[in-house]
Design a protein around this motif. Structure first.
Motif, mmCIF file in Angstrom:
data_model
loop_
_atom_site.group_PDB
_atom_site.id
_atom_site.type_symbol
_atom_site.label_atom_id
_atom_site.label_comp_id
_atom_site.label_asym_id
_atom_site.label_seq_id
_atom_site.Cartn_x
_atom_site.Cartn_y
_atom_site.Cartn_z
ATOM 1 N N ASN A 133 0.667 -1.241 0.156
ATOM 2 C CA ASN A 133 -0.101 0.003 -0.008
ATOM 3 C C ASN A 133 0.950 1.246 -0.035
ATOM 4 N N LYS A 140 -5.951 0.390 -5.326
ATOM 5 C CA LYS A 140 -6.973 0.083 -3.979
ATOM 6 C C LYS A 140 -6.016 -0.264 -3.117
ATOM 7 N N ARG A 182 -5.357 -2.002 0.434
ATOM 8 C CA ARG A 182 -5.805 -3.319 1.017
ATOM 9 C C ARG A 182 -5.193 -3.688 2.310
ATOM 10 N N LYS A 204 -9.173 -7.333 2.354
ATOM 11 C CA LYS A 204 -10.099 -6.677 1.942
ATOM 12 C C LYS A 204 -9.687 -5.149 1.602
ATOM 13 N N TYR A 205 -10.580 -4.631 0.698
ATOM 14 C CA TYR A 205 -10.299 -2.970 0.402
ATOM 15 C C TYR A 205 -10.422 -2.305 1.313
ATOM 16 N N THR A 245 -6.706 4.908 -3.436
ATOM 17 C CA THR A 245 -7.406 4.752 -2.107
ATOM 18 C C THR A 245 -6.289 4.722 -0.723
#
Length: 115
Positions: A27, A37, A39, A64-65, A77
């Motif tokens: 990330n 995205k 996670r 999960k996101y 994100t």
């Protein structure tokens, strides 16, 4: 399993924390990648899965996101401060678990030597 009786939940916890470290590092590394995205996974759920499966597939279904607090114009994100905080917390928890395991191994070694 023999490892379960020697190290309890700590062996699986170390493995799950290491996997989470990789996810969080990914990330952070992609903080400037358009459309990336972020996670993460719930540590407790992943640990429960790891214990049931003997450590195999701990991230299967747990990844999960993240839902960002503020959306980015490019669709990314990653919220860098949140990721860095989660990474630092996870690193401290990883080191704590590792220290516990090292102490347990030293204790077993002393017992085997008859000290």
């Amino acid at each position: 399993m023999a490892g379960d009786t020697l190290f309890g939940v700590h062996g699986a916890a170390l493995q799950v924390r290491a996997q989470r470290m990789g996810v969080l590092a990914s990330n952070i590394a992609n903080a400037s990648t358009p459309g990336f995205k972020a996670r993460d996974f719930d540590f407790q759920a992943a640990l429960a899965t790891a214990e049931k499966s003997g450590g195999a597939g701990t991230l299967d279904g747990a990844l999960k996101y993240r839902v960002p607090l503020q959306t980015s114009m490019d669709g990314n994100t990653v919220e860098l401060s949140q990721e860095q905080t989660a990474f630092a917390e996870n690193a401290v928890q990883y080191q704590t678990t590792l220290s516990f395991l090292n102490g347990r191994i030293a204790q077993i070694t002393r017992a085997l030597k008859g000290e």
